[in-house]
Enzyme design. Structure first.
Site, PDB file in Angstrom:
ATOM      1  N   ALA A 110       0.870  -1.193   0.000  1.00 53.41           N
ATOM      2  CA  ALA A 110       0.000   0.000   0.000  1.00 53.41           C
ATOM      3  C   ALA A 110       0.896   1.228   0.000  1.00 53.41           C
ATOM      4  O   ALA A 110       1.101   1.875   1.026  1.00 53.41           O
ATOM      5  CB  ALA A 110      -0.912  -0.014   1.215  1.00 53.41           C
TER       6      ALA A 110
ATOM      7  N   HIS B 108     -23.428  17.791  27.867  1.00 55.29           N
ATOM      8  CA  HIS B 108     -22.627  17.070  28.857  1.00 55.29           C
ATOM      9  C   HIS B 108     -23.381  15.819  29.303  1.00 55.29           C
ATOM     10  O   HIS B 108     -24.587  15.882  29.517  1.00 55.29           O
ATOM     11  CB  HIS B 108     -22.364  17.956  30.076  1.00 55.29           C
ATOM     12  CG  HIS B 108     -21.615  17.245  31.158  1.00 55.29           C
ATOM     13  ND1 HIS B 108     -20.261  17.000  31.074  1.00 55.29           N
ATOM     14  CD2 HIS B 108     -22.038  16.698  32.322  1.00 55.29           C
ATOM     15  CE1 HIS B 108     -19.882  16.341  32.167  1.00 55.29           C
ATOM     16  NE2 HIS B 108     -20.938  16.129  32.933  1.00 55.29           N
TER      17      HIS B 108
HETATM   18  P1  NAI Z   1      -0.143   6.892   1.233  1.00 56.53           P
HETATM   19  O1  NAI Z   1       0.534   7.842   0.329  1.00 56.53           O
HETATM   20  O2  NAI Z   1      -1.047   7.390   2.296  1.00 56.53           O
HETATM   21  O3  NAI Z   1       0.957   5.966   1.970  1.00 56.53           O
HETATM   22  C1  NAI Z   1       1.916   5.207   1.293  1.00 56.53           C
HETATM   23  C2  NAI Z   1       3.140   5.061   2.176  1.00 56.53           C
HETATM   24  O4  NAI Z   1       4.026   4.096   1.600  1.00 56.53           O
HETATM   25  C3  NAI Z   1       3.931   6.357   2.323  1.00 56.53           C
HETATM   26  O5  NAI Z   1       3.985   6.707   3.686  1.00 56.53           O
HETATM   27  C4  NAI Z   1       5.306   6.000   1.740  1.00 56.53           C
HETATM   28  O6  NAI Z   1       6.365   6.623   2.412  1.00 56.53           O
HETATM   29  C5  NAI Z   1       5.364   4.482   1.878  1.00 56.53           C
HETATM   30  N1  NAI Z   1       6.268   3.783   0.930  1.00 56.53           N
HETATM   31  C6  NAI Z   1       6.390   4.013  -0.403  1.00 56.53           C
HETATM   32  N2  NAI Z   1       7.291   3.149  -0.944  1.00 56.53           N
HETATM   33  C7  NAI Z   1       7.742   2.353   0.062  1.00 56.53           C
HETATM   34  C8  NAI Z   1       8.666   1.270   0.133  1.00 56.53           C
HETATM   35  N3  NAI Z   1       9.295   0.791  -0.933  1.00 56.53           N
HETATM   36  N4  NAI Z   1       8.909   0.691   1.338  1.00 56.53           N
HETATM   37  C9  NAI Z   1       8.240   1.137   2.445  1.00 56.53           C
HETATM   38  N5  NAI Z   1       7.342   2.163   2.420  1.00 56.53           N
HETATM   39  C10 NAI Z   1       7.081   2.765   1.243  1.00 56.53           C
HETATM   40  O7  NAI Z   1      -0.894   5.852   0.260  1.00 56.53           O
HETATM   41  P2  NAI Z   1      -1.958   4.723   0.587  1.00 56.53           P
HETATM   42  O8  NAI Z   1      -1.914   4.330   2.020  1.00 56.53           O
HETATM   43  O9  NAI Z   1      -1.706   3.675  -0.435  1.00 56.53           O
HETATM   44  O10 NAI Z   1      -3.357   5.442   0.312  1.00 56.53           O
HETATM   45  C11 NAI Z   1      -3.648   6.007  -0.982  1.00 56.53           C
HETATM   46  C12 NAI Z   1      -4.615   7.165  -0.893  1.00 56.53           C
HETATM   47  O11 NAI Z   1      -5.903   6.684  -0.576  1.00 56.53           O
HETATM   48  C13 NAI Z   1      -4.213   8.182   0.170  1.00 56.53           C
HETATM   49  O12 NAI Z   1      -4.197   9.468  -0.398  1.00 56.53           O
HETATM   50  C14 NAI Z   1      -5.296   8.074   1.198  1.00 56.53           C
HETATM   51  O13 NAI Z   1      -5.618   9.320   1.791  1.00 56.53           O
HETATM   52  C15 NAI Z   1      -6.493   7.506   0.416  1.00 56.53           C
HETATM   53  N6  NAI Z   1      -7.307   6.697   1.332  1.00 56.53           N
HETATM   54  C16 NAI Z   1      -8.093   7.322   2.251  1.00 56.53           C
HETATM   55  C17 NAI Z   1      -8.802   6.585   3.180  1.00 56.53           C
HETATM   56  C18 NAI Z   1      -9.626   7.294   4.202  1.00 56.53           C
HETATM   57  O14 NAI Z   1     -10.050   8.408   3.970  1.00 56.53           O
HETATM   58  N7  NAI Z   1      -9.862   6.697   5.372  1.00 56.53           N
HETATM   59  C19 NAI Z   1      -8.762   5.117   3.212  1.00 56.53           C
HETATM   60  C20 NAI Z   1      -7.882   4.574   2.214  1.00 56.53           C
HETATM   61  C21 NAI Z   1      -7.207   5.346   1.317  1.00 56.53           C
END
Ligand code: NAI
Length: 467
Positions: free
Chosen positions: A264, A439
């Protein structure tokens, strides 16, 4: 190939596309909603809804496990993950059927197939429906897919994306999650609650690196307390499959073994292969489409909304952008306020924020300060035994305007709502204590925090004056 003429064609039926379609149809426009997979998009079919259904199950398990603290003795608890997965699918199917009904009842034509531009006002659709669609205006709402890296390509068995992991019918014993962002942490929290051994590997120095440091530190601490293995500053270089499952090689030479991996590490834009060049629309290196404040692209009559615009990747942002685009087509003006977008991370405990963190506010040149109030000091938190958490408010000291708010802990997803209204309406800190808070509720955390900011705490020791 048959041709059909519409006022507006929308490419993509996710949380960006379908609300725009409904808005336009309600205002008398003839609308085509083109969808290659299923209406509801990632959010309903492969994202928010299926994950939150599973998380709701895990929350019940968590409550049952805490029952003893409330004097309730539960003899035996067991998890039937196959049933949970079935129930998740039923929820999605039910919501999808009612969404289709809603779209059709608004007089919108759902065109089922993959749409591609053949000119700036024509889309060729191939699939269940095969049509050439001509439209006066087109909204691109094609969304994103999990980002794949060649060195550890998804196979849906040992190396999962956030899509294929949702197809599992049984739980692995252990999982390594590559990426400690929003998706990685939500799945980590869910799987740990269900009894899976979880390791989170994040390349940057902290989990959820886009959130403020206090939230990251709180989540890391709570993950560690729950027994998750959190590795930060750890970059994955490759993943090998073996007879036991997978072995992850880190850049520093360490390895992590598990039954399977979830990768992810962000999402890629669905802007390749949709004929953007035929429409004269350019994308940047990340595949994103530039838009103005009305969601217009550089080509007159073509709009873009949702993840592909490179703003905040949230379903609710896509929906609002869809309404802004629809209003522009209808000749009205609406704006996006990206400073008042709530972000919620459905971990246990939950994390939520809106507006600026203290660091961002200082970077942007504000004379900013921050006050924090612990859940522990709230009567309701004590009664519900939900004392692990806090809320903080970021304030512009010169004007008293509230610039941001963050909350970590029980019900953070709901607690953030009033602060979104506060920030969207540019209210000042004095407005919060002037508002009567019920409250005992968790919402009182904002009132108490605001009183601290004003130097007149109520349920908190007096603040010593500096100097
Ligand atoms: P993200 O950008 O939030 O996190 C990906 C992470 O992977 C980063 O922290 C990065 O540093 C790390 N990373 C990248 N390459 C790596 C490697 N080779 N080894 C180790 N770590 C590495 O992306 P994510 O979690 O895939 O989510 C995608 C989008 O979907 C985000 O913008 C998120 O806000 C959105 N989303 C929102 C949700 C919500 O509102 N609750 C739920 C799910 C997704």
């Amino acid at each position: 190939m048959n041709e059909k003429k519409y006022d507006v064609a929308i490419l993509g039926g996710g949380p960006g596309g379908y609300p725009a379609a409904i808005k336009l149809a309600q205002s008398g426009k003839k609308v085509a909603l083109i969808e290659a997979k299923a209406v509801g998009g990632t959010c309903l079919n492969r994202g928010c809804i299926p994950t939150k259904t599973l998380i709701a199950n895990a929350d019940i398990l968590h409550t049952i496990r805490k029952a003893k603290e409330f004097g309730i003795d539960v003899k035996e608890v067991s998890v039937d993950f196959t049933k949970m997965a079935e129930q998740k699918d039923t929820t999605v199917t039910k919501l999808k059927a009612s969404l289709e009904g809603l779209i059709v009842s608004n007089g919108i034509d759902i065109i089922r197939g993959f749409g591609k531009f053949v000119s700036p006002n024509e889309l060729k659709v191939m699939g269940q429906d095969n049509l050439l669609i001509k439209a006066d205006a087109i909204i691109i709402a094609t969304g994103t897919e999990p980002k794949e890296i060649a060195a550890f390509a998804f196979d849906g068995k040992f190396i999962h994306s956030s899509t294929t992991i949702l197809e599992l019918q049984t739980l692995p014993k252990s999982i390594a999650i590559v990426g400690g962002g929003v998706i990685g942490c939500e799945f980590a929290s869910l799987y740990a609650e269900l009894g899976v051994t979880v390791t989170v590997i994040e390349a940057l120095p902290r989990l959820i690196p886009l959130e403020c440091e206090t939230l990251s530190a709180f989540l890391a601490k709570s993950f560690q307390k729950r027994g998750l293995n959190v590795m930060t500053g750890a970059m994955v270089s490759s993943i090998q499959k073996n007879s036991q499952g997978i072995s992850i090689q880190l850049k520093d030479g360490k390895t992590v073994d598990a039954d399977c991996a979830l990768v992810a590490i962000g999402r890629s834009c669905n802007t390749i292969g949709i004929g953007l060049e035929q429409a004269g629309i350019a994308v940047d290196k990340a595949g994103m489409i530039a838009i103005d404040e009305h969601m217009r692209t550089a080509v007159p009559g073509i709009y873009a909304i949702g993840d592909i615009t490179g703003k905040a990747m949230y379903a609710h942002v896509a929906t609002h952008q869809g309404i802004v685009a629809a209003e522009d087509i209808l000749g009205h003006t609406l704006h996006m306020n990206y400073d008042a977008v709530p972000g919620v991370i459905f971990t246990s405990p939950e994390i939520a924020s809106v507006g600026m963190s203290l660091a961002t506010a200082l970077q942007r040149g504000y004379q900013a300060t921050r006050t924090t109030y612990p859940f522990q000091a709230l009567g309701k938190a004590q009664a519900a035994k939900q004392t692990d958490g806090f809320a903080q408010i970021v304030i512009d000291e010169t004007t008293g305007q509230i610039l941001g708010a963050q909350v970590a802990g029980h019900e953070a997803s709901n607690l953030i709502a009033p602060m979104v209204t506060v920030i969207a309406n540019e209210l000042t800190i004095g407005c919060i204590p002037e508002t009567i808070h019920a409250h005992p509720t968790m919402q009182e955390v904002w009132m108490e925090s605001a009183l601290i900011a004003q130097g007149i705490p109520l349920h908190y020791p007096p603040i010593k004056k500096r100097g």
